[in-house]
Design a protein around this motif. Sequence first.
Motif, PDB file in Angstrom:
ATOM      1  N   ASP A 342       0.806  -1.210   0.000  1.00  0.00           N
ATOM      2  CA  ASP A 342       0.000   0.000   0.000  1.00  0.00           C
ATOM      3  C   ASP A 342       0.844   1.266   0.000  1.00  0.00           C
ATOM      4  N   SER A 343       1.934   1.254   0.792  1.00  0.00           N
ATOM      5  CA  SER A 343       2.713   2.488   0.870  1.00  0.00           C
ATOM      6  C   SER A 343       3.459   2.711  -0.453  1.00  0.00           C
ATOM      7  N   TYR A 344       3.882   1.631  -1.075  1.00  0.00           N
ATOM      8  CA  TYR A 344       4.535   1.743  -2.386  1.00  0.00           C
ATOM      9  C   TYR A 344       3.589   2.391  -3.401  1.00  0.00           C
ATOM     10  N   LEU A 345       2.321   1.931  -3.406  1.00  0.00           N
ATOM     11  CA  LEU A 345       1.345   2.496  -4.336  1.00  0.00           C
ATOM     12  C   LEU A 345       0.998   3.945  -3.972  1.00  0.00           C
ATOM     13  N   ALA A 346       0.803   4.202  -2.663  1.00  0.00           N
ATOM     14  CA  ALA A 346       0.392   5.543  -2.244  1.00  0.00           C
ATOM     15  C   ALA A 346       1.475   6.575  -2.574  1.00  0.00           C
ATOM     16  N   VAL A 347       2.741   6.221  -2.278  1.00  0.00           N
ATOM     17  CA  VAL A 347       3.834   7.163  -2.585  1.00  0.00           C
ATOM     18  C   VAL A 347       3.905   7.415  -4.085  1.00  0.00           C
ATOM     19  N   GLY A 348       3.714   6.363  -4.867  1.00  0.00           N
ATOM     20  CA  GLY A 348       3.729   6.525  -6.321  1.00  0.00           C
ATOM     21  C   GLY A 348       2.655   7.475  -6.792  1.00  0.00           C
ATOM     22  N   ILE A 349       1.439   7.326  -6.242  1.00  0.00           N
ATOM     23  CA  ILE A 349       0.339   8.190  -6.667  1.00  0.00           C
ATOM     24  C   ILE A 349       0.608   9.637  -6.283  1.00  0.00           C
ATOM     25  N   LEU A 350       1.086   9.857  -5.054  1.00  0.00           N
ATOM     26  CA  LEU A 350       1.376  11.237  -4.641  1.00  0.00           C
ATOM     27  C   LEU A 350       2.450  11.839  -5.526  1.00  0.00           C
ATOM     28  N   GLY A 351       3.507  11.068  -5.797  1.00  0.00           N
ATOM     29  CA  GLY A 351       4.566  11.557  -6.686  1.00  0.00           C
ATOM     30  C   GLY A 351       3.998  11.924  -8.047  1.00  0.00           C
ATOM     31  N   PHE A 352       3.132  11.088  -8.566  1.00  0.00           N
ATOM     32  CA  PHE A 352       2.524  11.354  -9.870  1.00  0.00           C
ATOM     33  C   PHE A 352       1.646  12.601  -9.813  1.00  0.00           C
ATOM     34  N   GLY A 353       0.942  12.777  -8.688  1.00  0.00           N
ATOM     35  CA  GLY A 353       0.115  13.984  -8.531  1.00  0.00           C
ATOM     36  C   GLY A 353       0.942  15.250  -8.639  1.00  0.00           C
ATOM     37  N   PHE A 354       2.067  15.293  -7.930  1.00  0.00           N
ATOM     38  CA  PHE A 354       2.922  16.476  -8.010  1.00  0.00           C
ATOM     39  C   PHE A 354       3.534  16.635  -9.398  1.00  0.00           C
ATOM     40  N   SER A 380      10.998  24.436  -8.369  1.00  0.00           N
ATOM     41  CA  SER A 380      12.152  23.957  -7.616  1.00  0.00           C
ATOM     42  C   SER A 380      11.713  23.128  -6.399  1.00  0.00           C
ATOM     43  N   LYS A 381      11.009  23.741  -5.446  1.00  0.00           N
ATOM     44  CA  LYS A 381      10.605  23.014  -4.240  1.00  0.00           C
ATOM     45  C   LYS A 381       9.734  21.806  -4.596  1.00  0.00           C
ATOM     46  N   LEU A 382       8.625  22.055  -5.306  1.00  0.00           N
ATOM     47  CA  LEU A 382       7.739  20.947  -5.651  1.00  0.00           C
ATOM     48  C   LEU A 382       8.445  19.945  -6.557  1.00  0.00           C
ATOM     49  N   GLY A 383       9.343  20.454  -7.396  1.00  0.00           N
ATOM     50  CA  GLY A 383      10.081  19.565  -8.285  1.00  0.00           C
ATOM     51  C   GLY A 383      10.937  18.585  -7.502  1.00  0.00           C
ATOM     52  N   TYR A 384      11.689  19.092  -6.502  1.00  0.00           N
ATOM     53  CA  TYR A 384      12.506  18.187  -5.696  1.00  0.00           C
ATOM     54  C   TYR A 384      11.642  17.235  -4.893  1.00  0.00           C
ATOM     55  N   LEU A 385      10.476  17.723  -4.423  1.00  0.00           N
ATOM     56  CA  LEU A 385       9.564  16.847  -3.691  1.00  0.00           C
ATOM     57  C   LEU A 385       9.111  15.697  -4.603  1.00  0.00           C
ATOM     58  N   THR A 386       8.780  16.054  -5.856  1.00  0.00           N
ATOM     59  CA  THR A 386       8.375  15.029  -6.817  1.00  0.00           C
ATOM     60  C   THR A 386       9.491  14.019  -7.019  1.00  0.00           C
ATOM     61  N   LEU A 387      10.702  14.533  -7.235  1.00  0.00           N
ATOM     62  CA  LEU A 387      11.837  13.635  -7.448  1.00  0.00           C
ATOM     63  C   LEU A 387      12.021  12.715  -6.244  1.00  0.00           C
ATOM     64  N   PHE A 388      11.881  13.294  -5.034  1.00  0.00           N
ATOM     65  CA  PHE A 388      12.045  12.502  -3.829  1.00  0.00           C
ATOM     66  C   PHE A 388      10.987  11.399  -3.748  1.00  0.00           C
ATOM     67  N   LEU A 389       9.710  11.781  -3.995  1.00  0.00           N
ATOM     68  CA  LEU A 389       8.626  10.797  -3.896  1.00  0.00           C
ATOM     69  C   LEU A 389       8.797   9.682  -4.921  1.00  0.00           C
ATOM     70  N   CYS A 390       9.182  10.063  -6.150  1.00  0.00           N
ATOM     71  CA  CYS A 390       9.338   9.041  -7.193  1.00  0.00           C
ATOM     72  C   CYS A 390      10.506   8.120  -6.880  1.00  0.00           C
ATOM     73  N   THR A 391      11.582   8.680  -6.337  1.00  0.00           N
ATOM     74  CA  THR A 391      12.726   7.853  -5.964  1.00  0.00           C
ATOM     75  C   THR A 391      12.326   6.904  -4.829  1.00  0.00           C
ATOM     76  N   LEU A 392      11.594   7.444  -3.849  1.00  0.00           N
ATOM     77  CA  LEU A 392      11.130   6.623  -2.722  1.00  0.00           C
ATOM     78  C   LEU A 392      10.233   5.496  -3.233  1.00  0.00           C
ATOM     79  N   HIS A 393       9.354   5.836  -4.179  1.00  0.00           N
ATOM     80  CA  HIS A 393       8.464   4.848  -4.796  1.00  0.00           C
ATOM     81  C   HIS A 393       9.286   3.700  -5.386  1.00  0.00           C
ATOM     82  N   THR A 394      10.373   4.048  -6.058  1.00  0.00           N
ATOM     83  CA  THR A 394      11.209   3.016  -6.668  1.00  0.00           C
ATOM     84  C   THR A 394      11.928   2.191  -5.601  1.00  0.00           C
ATOM     85  N   TYR A 395      12.426   2.858  -4.538  1.00  0.00           N
ATOM     86  CA  TYR A 395      13.069   2.116  -3.452  1.00  0.00           C
ATOM     87  C   TYR A 395      12.089   1.144  -2.819  1.00  0.00           C
ATOM     88  N   LEU A 396      10.849   1.642  -2.582  1.00  0.00           N
ATOM     89  CA  LEU A 396       9.837   0.774  -1.974  1.00  0.00           C
ATOM     90  C   LEU A 396       9.494  -0.382  -2.903  1.00  0.00           C
TER      91      LEU A 396
END
Lengths: 464, 464, 464
Positions: A342-354, A380-396
Amino acid sequence: FVALCPLEAAAAPQQEPLCIFGTGDFGRSLGQRLLQAGYKVVYGSRRPQSCGPVPPGTQVMSHMAAAQSASLVFLCIHRENYDFLETLVHQLSGKVLVDVSNNLKKNIYPEANAEYLQKLIPGGHVVKAFNTLSAWALQNGPADASRQVLSESQDFIAYLMYISVATKLGLSVLDRGSLNAARELEDFPLELFPVWRLPLRLTLGLTVSFYTYLFLRDVIYTYVTEGKDISFRIMVSLANKVFPIVSLILLSLCYLPGVIAAFLQLYKGTKYKRFPDWLDRWMLCRKQLGLIALGFACLHVLYTLIIPIRYYVRFKIAESTISKVKMNQTSTFDTSVAWHSDSYLAVGILGFGFYILLGITSLPSVSNALSWREFSFVQSKLGYLTLFLCTLHTYLYGGTRFLRPSTYKWCTPPGYMLCLLLPSVVLALKLLILLPCVDRSLTRIRRGWERNGAGDDSRKALLT
Amino acid sequence: FVALCPLEAAAAPQQEPLCIFGTGDFGRSLGQRLLQAGYKVVYGSRRPQSCGPVPPGTQVMSHMAAAQSASLVFLCIHRENYDFLETLVHQLSGKVLVDVSNNLKKNIYPEANAEYLQKLIPGGHVVKAFNTLSAWALQNGPADASRQVLSESQDFIAYLMYISVATKLGLSVLDRGSLNAARELEDFPLELFPVWRLPLRLTLGLTVSFYTYLFLRDVIYTYVTEGKDISFRIMVSLANKVFPIVSLILLSLCYLPGVIAAFLQLYKGTKYKRFPDWLDRWMLCRKQLGLIALGFACLHVLYTLIIPIRYYVRFKIAESTISKVKMNQTSTFDTSVAWHSDSYLAVGILGFGFYILLGITSLPSVSNALSWREFSFVQSKLGYLTLFLCTLHTYLYGGTRFLRPSTYKWCTPPGYMLCLLLPSVVLALKLLILLPCVDRSLTRIRRGWERNGAGDDSRKALLT
Amino acid sequence: FVALCPLEAAAAPQQEPLCIFGTGDFGRSLGQRLLQAGYKVVYGSRRPQSCGPVPPGTQVMSHMAAAQSASLVFLCIHRENYDFLETLVHQLSGKVLVDVSNNLKKNIYPEANAEYLQKLIPGGHVVKAFNTLSAWALQNGPADASRQVLSESQDFIAYLMYISVATKLGLSVLDRGSLNAARELEDFPLELFPVWRLPLRLTLGLTVSFYTYLFLRDVIYTYVTEGKDISFRIMVSLANKVFPIVSLILLSLCYLPGVIAAFLQLYKGTKYKRFPDWLDRWMLCRKQLGLIALGFACLHVLYTLIIPIRYYVRFKIAESTISKVKMNQTSTFDTSVAWHSDSYLAVGILGFGFYILLGITSLPSVSNALSWREFSFVQSKLGYLTLFLCTLHTYLYGGTRFLRPSTYKWCTPPGYMLCLLLPSVVLALKLLILLPCVDRSLTRIRRGWERNGAGDDSRKALLT
């Protein structure tokens, strides 16, 4: 007192006709629009008697007669046919000549069409304009409120007359400087996504390499070791691995140049040294990289969402249920697996939203409505947040899989591990920059401070 | 006759150079653009010999010499360094001074930078401009056709000269009035989504409250009554309840103020009484409320679509199939359940479709292309249709569940019931307004009629 | 020298007030904006003492006194109340009169409001303007950078004064020609998607016909032959067949007129013959057809993605698994079915991706940022690619089903076969046009060549 202002001459529609040379599509559309705007229109034609249909209410004359009757002439003819203009040097001198011509290809003539025209008629006031408009756009113009035309001239009086006519036609004029830039203006309608070329090539390269890599590790490996043909996987399963990998790499390539630039500035201790050319070019195509990354992310989402409809997946699920029944297994629900999935999917969706939000704010009309600080906050800020979420999604996604030896088929790492390298590096470097001490130096440098202290004057210069 | 028109002085690029004080990023970018537009450019610098790189083709002089050579001076220096300008009072008098400076924070100085400049050089013609542009945007300007600059001046001649330069640079000028508003203009690049603040806070509040509420009813309740840990549900299951709830509430908050305003007008019998302040502020942030609601609706859709991929769901489905096999049950297909499930999904999709349509028409470039009647049709008629469909979707989701006592855990209603309150009220009130008799009164009032009959004159006034 | 330029009179805000007749919403908003821009504002009212609130800092006078004090008068009153202006003929002669009025419906008066005004005050300089703005937009104007106003006048001096005021208000002016077009301008805010009407009717017709057709073949057929009630299928299953069918037909209707036009040109051997009217009208609504097709494609995607959540589908899958267990079947995995299912889905997703791309590039702000060649590349090349992929997707969906007699219930073909006709024809014709010999003739014709050789002059005309 009115006659003293040069705007008057062209703007009062009743006084004098405007002349159009050429009765082709563009000439006819232009004539129609000028008529609608209240101007008298006169066409110049080689054979005034048999020149095809012109808008009702206009007159067709010989080139010479038409040229004499007006002080502003639109030249709606191909450059190949400019030569006859030499015979009209006398009549066209002192007139405003609006050159609207385009060529079929770039660089087939030594000079721009407008410059060639100026050479033919040295006494004419040449304005290069309207060539970025099509006959189609001209005819449908009034409804399309935001149509802008680019134009240029060396000649101020000519330019004022031209502007008053263009404004009457409901076009807003963007001045592009003097006639020397006419070639740039003539090349404009021939360009095909010049800034997109580099990012697109990069994308193609990455996609092909990863496809090949995964094809070898997946399909060929299975065929070699188990003798099974799973080539059907290239349509969806492999694509759905390649798309997110390429998307994540492109997204981190968006943010890498900014980080490199910051370290270069820190290293050189000044912001007044130019960046190397490759970095400049890289920074200029960040928006394109980001948009392609977004496109691949969208494909990844769609490919993921159709998973449960696939025959392969339905078959596997049914098979596993049937085998469980037959073996009389009782599998127990594993909360930690549920958490992980679930957390893998949720992080992916949030990353995609941003991601989508970033895409929307890069639409021209949206980014124009943002202030500079808002735009840089989002990108910049939201962009790095997106990058972080997508990277986290991949780690998960990877989870603890990296511990299992079976993951490393033929001793090669799976694709998702390879693609994690770059974003991890970018995020780590960005974290470094955000450390208070580094951040302070960088801010000072960006406000104009120089480490070697030479820049007393430039310290006072305005940065933005 | 040309020299009689003041436009001429600045527009003929050959005659006189333009002067730029400051050789920082912005000064250099501006110089480059001015050069490209055909102007001569002269830089003023404290140490003309060692001031860092300037665009080739420009000259660097002392401030004094540079000021004397031009009649228009761009001040690209930080306000902190304006003090030296006092020594140039004599040279700068009568010149057009374009102040492009920004501050790092709001309200750190008593007066706007441009007003401070006017105080220092009382004889200068100060124009505040370009401060909303970045050096970056200036350099890449020609490609970005729709870049507009805001500017203001008290001084008409100064303004005309400035406009002719800005136009040559390919910028379209938006006048923001006299210099008194300079502070507003200087604050502009520092604003961070001011109109979004209230809606975002509201959204945060709603999201946190409902998350907590559902967490208590779901996770804690199950833990207390059954001793089972279902905390993994907070990632997807709970989120997918909170998002649609908040989205529906925000959407109805979009339409509630309009309904309240109508009833206020009906009650007071006139449209000439101002609305209370809270209502005005509420109405101003309806667009933002709607866009956030749309964002949450999108998240709801994504969270719903990944349901079949979740481990939890797959496990449950397999479990139920296995148990059916083992119990040797023969479940029969229930057409009414199929009707209910399908219509619930179909209504939700249609509602979402209209939601997206509303979002697209609120893009600046799309809404500008619509006529006033089209825009209000989409935002009002389609808006209410969307609200109706989404509310219906929620009612269908609930179905007959409200009859079962087990729904009311700990005697609290489920989240979807709470969120249905507001949209139901809004729709009911709107229906009331649409009743012929009410509608007629309201239309009369909105055309200027007043119940107490005083307004003979205002009845004749134009409403829009 | 300044006084010689007519721009000056209105532009120097201090000298003279501007006058507004009418203190309604629009009058008050306009006054406020003019005040902010630094103008003095005077209201003309029938009862200056009791006219309701006006912005602080403005004066209210009798109509006569107000008219005398200003040389530019905004008329913010309903046309019904213009009659009193006759008493001011003397005071308003020679003044610039800006008519901002709108009517509630089209064609209720014989002439446009502005023309009526000109008749009442023959000596006034009438400008029709601002009527496309609402009081609301005026008040919030400064933040909405891209607000444009349309306006028109026969009178050049009047127009210049008006433009300088509008520019001060931060509005960019689009000139719509002379006063004769005032009616068009007054009808503008009353239009409700005029170009969308034909495509929407067509869509409605297609949707209803296919729904009926599929309802008969699916629900009624099953009821008649098997006696089973599957009416629940109309909510999702039938809709998800109708939407893609209509979408594909609309998309091919986008590209059919272009193909027909090419063959007409080839047949007639010239591009100077006008197309028949129906073809012209068809070509003008291609964008709308395409956008509706995109909307239906999006609905198809959403309806497809929710398939695994539907009760009906879950029931069927469970049932099939259970029956397999009971029958003790061992179904084997069929690679060719997996290939077929995956490639069908993948092609659909790619087609949809390009579809979305086409939609994004038809956003006004995006298409304005493209050069003519880029736009035509996207809309033509990518458009045909999209049509090809979507057609292929439908063919793959059908697969070998067309061989089975059971497909033709009641001897009628299924819906997807019917909808394949049109795109197949369009693609075949397009392929014909792309044949080198045909392509060469067509290019020659489009550059102005004529088969019957008459057009010596028109051959020289510019095509775009």
